[in-house]
Design a protein around this motif. Structure first.
Motif, PDB file in Angstrom:
ATOM      1  N   GLN A  38      37.688  43.436  49.448  1.00 41.60           N
ATOM      2  CA  GLN A  38      37.706  44.429  48.379  1.00 41.60           C
ATOM      3  C   GLN A  38      38.994  44.246  47.591  1.00 41.60           C
ATOM      4  OE1 GLN A  38      37.503  48.450  49.772  1.00 41.60           O
ATOM      5  NE2 GLN A  38      36.992  49.238  47.753  1.00 41.60           N
ATOM      6  N   LEU A  39      38.872  44.109  46.279  1.00 38.39           N
ATOM      7  CA  LEU A  39      40.047  43.919  45.437  1.00 38.39           C
ATOM      8  C   LEU A  39      40.825  45.226  45.323  1.00 38.39           C
ATOM      9  CD1 LEU A  39      38.558  41.723  42.553  1.00 38.39           C
ATOM     10  CD2 LEU A  39      39.775  40.991  44.613  1.00 38.39           C
ATOM     11  N   ASP A  40      42.147  45.124  45.397  1.00 43.34           N
ATOM     12  CA  ASP A  40      42.980  46.321  45.317  1.00 43.34           C
ATOM     13  C   ASP A  40      43.700  46.440  43.977  1.00 43.34           C
ATOM     14  OD1 ASP A  40      44.734  44.240  45.617  1.00 43.34           O
ATOM     15  OD2 ASP A  40      45.803  45.091  47.328  1.00 43.34           O
ATOM     16  N   ARG A  41      43.388  45.534  43.053  1.00 45.05           N
ATOM     17  CA  ARG A  41      43.984  45.562  41.716  1.00 45.05           C
ATOM     18  C   ARG A  41      43.043  44.823  40.767  1.00 45.05           C
ATOM     19  NH1 ARG A  41      46.360  42.037  45.095  1.00 45.05           N
ATOM     20  NH2 ARG A  41      46.724  39.910  44.406  1.00 45.05           N
ATOM     21  N   PRO A  42      43.160  45.042  39.450  1.00 50.62           N
ATOM     22  CA  PRO A  42      42.303  44.319  38.507  1.00 50.62           C
ATOM     23  C   PRO A  42      42.617  42.823  38.530  1.00 50.62           C
ATOM     24  CG  PRO A  42      43.475  46.117  37.411  1.00 50.62           C
ATOM     25  CD  PRO A  42      44.014  46.024  38.787  1.00 50.62           C
ATOM     26  N   MET A  43      41.563  42.010  38.560  1.00 52.94           N
ATOM     27  CA  MET A  43      41.715  40.557  38.643  1.00 52.94           C
ATOM     28  C   MET A  43      40.779  39.904  37.627  1.00 52.94           C
ATOM     29  SD  MET A  43      43.693  40.365  41.517  1.00 52.94           S
ATOM     30  CE  MET A  43      43.743  38.659  41.822  1.00 52.94           C
ATOM     31  N   ARG A  44      41.081  38.654  37.299  1.00 51.85           N
ATOM     32  CA  ARG A  44      40.183  37.865  36.454  1.00 51.85           C
ATOM     33  C   ARG A  44      40.057  36.477  37.049  1.00 51.85           C
ATOM     34  NH1 ARG A  44      42.968  34.556  32.809  1.00 51.85           N
ATOM     35  NH2 ARG A  44      45.182  35.011  32.770  1.00 51.85           N
ATOM     36  N   LEU A  45      38.965  35.802  36.718  1.00 51.51           N
ATOM     37  CA  LEU A  45      38.659  34.490  37.263  1.00 51.51           C
ATOM     38  C   LEU A  45      39.152  33.410  36.310  1.00 51.51           C
ATOM     39  CD1 LEU A  45      37.121  33.098  39.621  1.00 51.51           C
ATOM     40  CD2 LEU A  45      35.117  33.100  38.128  1.00 51.51           C
ATOM     41  N   ILE A  46      39.866  32.419  36.858  1.00 55.68           N
ATOM     42  CA  ILE A  46      40.300  31.273  36.064  1.00 55.68           C
ATOM     43  C   ILE A  46      39.949  29.997  36.822  1.00 55.68           C
ATOM     44  CG2 ILE A  46      42.209  32.530  34.988  1.00 55.68           C
ATOM     45  CD1 ILE A  46      44.086  30.819  36.849  1.00 55.68           C
ATOM     46  N   TRP A  47      40.012  28.875  36.117  1.00 55.77           N
ATOM     47  CA  TRP A  47      39.858  27.575  36.758  1.00 55.77           C
ATOM     48  C   TRP A  47      41.192  26.868  36.678  1.00 55.77           C
ATOM     49  CZ3 TRP A  47      40.171  22.315  35.831  1.00 55.77           C
ATOM     50  CH2 TRP A  47      39.598  21.514  36.812  1.00 55.77           C
ATOM     51  N   ARG A  48      41.638  26.369  37.808  1.00 53.56           N
ATOM     52  CA  ARG A  48      42.936  25.695  37.875  1.00 53.56           C
ATOM     53  C   ARG A  48      42.718  24.193  38.031  1.00 53.56           C
ATOM     54  NH1 ARG A  48      46.103  27.363  42.916  1.00 53.56           N
ATOM     55  NH2 ARG A  48      44.399  26.231  43.863  1.00 53.56           N
ATOM     56  N   PRO A  49      43.268  23.377  37.113  1.00 54.50           N
ATOM     57  CA  PRO A  49      43.189  21.928  37.304  1.00 54.50           C
ATOM     58  C   PRO A  49      44.061  21.521  38.480  1.00 54.50           C
ATOM     59  CG  PRO A  49      44.402  22.469  35.291  1.00 54.50           C
ATOM     60  CD  PRO A  49      43.945  23.753  35.893  1.00 54.50           C
ATOM     61  N   ASP A  87      39.529  35.306  48.004  1.00 53.54           N
ATOM     62  CA  ASP A  87      40.533  36.310  48.375  1.00 53.54           C
ATOM     63  C   ASP A  87      41.886  35.968  47.749  1.00 53.54           C
ATOM     64  OD1 ASP A  87      42.206  38.157  49.507  1.00 53.54           O
ATOM     65  OD2 ASP A  87      41.684  37.683  51.584  1.00 53.54           O
ATOM     66  N   PRO A  88      42.391  36.805  46.834  1.00 53.70           N
ATOM     67  CA  PRO A  88      43.657  36.484  46.164  1.00 53.70           C
ATOM     68  C   PRO A  88      44.875  36.656  47.069  1.00 53.70           C
ATOM     69  CG  PRO A  88      42.856  38.612  45.424  1.00 53.70           C
ATOM     70  CD  PRO A  88      41.795  38.033  46.318  1.00 53.70           C
ATOM     71  N   ASP A  89      44.732  37.362  48.177  1.00 55.57           N
ATOM     72  CA  ASP A  89      45.875  37.625  49.056  1.00 55.57           C
ATOM     73  C   ASP A  89      45.876  36.762  50.313  1.00 55.57           C
ATOM     74  OD1 ASP A  89      46.785  39.597  47.304  1.00 55.57           O
ATOM     75  OD2 ASP A  89      45.455  41.086  48.206  1.00 55.57           O
ATOM     76  N   ARG A  90      44.980  35.792  50.413  1.00 62.38           N
ATOM     77  CA  ARG A  90      44.929  34.926  51.580  1.00 62.38           C
ATOM     78  C   ARG A  90      46.162  34.026  51.604  1.00 62.38           C
ATOM     79  NH1 ARG A  90      40.047  30.815  52.272  1.00 62.38           N
ATOM     80  NH2 ARG A  90      38.966  32.697  51.647  1.00 62.38           N
TER      81      ARG A  90
END
Length: 189
Positions: A38-49, A87-90
């Motif tokens: 569960q996200l705990d803050r607003p996030m957006r999806l990007i692609w990273r080269p 998961d952004p916090d992993r």
């Protein structure tokens, strides 16, 4: 969370399911506490080269491009359930930081919270023909009156207690739920 096993009396790590959701990034069904976070803050999806094996990748592949297109400009809001793969916090290794791929980052200027995407818990319904449980999604509702594409269904949870039971041939009204096996529409890959 830790719990005591009733069979061996030892303490094990227990993952409790807290509902199923449709991941807005890849469209798969995920289970909070097992395969979702569960996200705990607003996030957006990007692609990273980055790197992929010994190659340096500068453009997303077809699958990543489709996921980016679906989420273009959208903010995944606080409380949104996503696959634990994103998961952004992993804790990430140094190797992972160099890899190409999709990534969730903090949403800069997230805008109006009413416009954020927050997914709802999935509701399960029974297939009108064979009574198997399926998520109540628009893709699982047949828009026209129909008869199922099969006459028999396999029921039972154990490999030793499976029975062939007849499927209600209907006709079933338009808009009723249909599992993939009973859905008469042509299957797409």
């Amino acid at each position: 969370m830790n719990g005591r096993c009733p069979q061996c009396e030892e303490t094990h790590n227990v993952r409790i399911s807290r509902g199923r959701y449709l991941c807005p990034i890849d469209g798969y069904i995920v289970t909070l506490g097992q395969t979702a976070v569960q996200l705990d803050r607003p996030m957006r999806l990007i692609w990273r080269p980055g790197e992929f094996g010994r190659w340096h990748i500068t453009e997303p592949g077809q699958g990543d491009a489709q996921r980016l297109e679906c989420g273009a400009g959208r903010i995944l809001g606080t409380g949104c359930m996503v696959s634990d793969h994103y998961d952004p916090d992993r804790d990430r290794s140094e190797w992972w930081e160099k890899q190409a791929g999709l990534l969730l980052v903090d949403g800069d200027e997230p805008g109006d919270p009413a416009a954020w995407l927050v997914n709802d818990r999935l509701i399960y319904r029974q297939c009108a023909a064979c009574a198997s449980r399926i998520p109540d999604l628009p893709d699982h509702r047949v828009p026209t009156e129909r008869t199922p594409s099969r006459a028999w269904a396999t029921k039972g949870r154990s490999q030793y207690r499976r029975n062939q039971v007849p499927v209600d041939q209907g006709p079933h009204p338009a808009g009723t739920p249909a599992c993939p096996a009973c859905d008469p529409r042509p299957k797409s890959r």
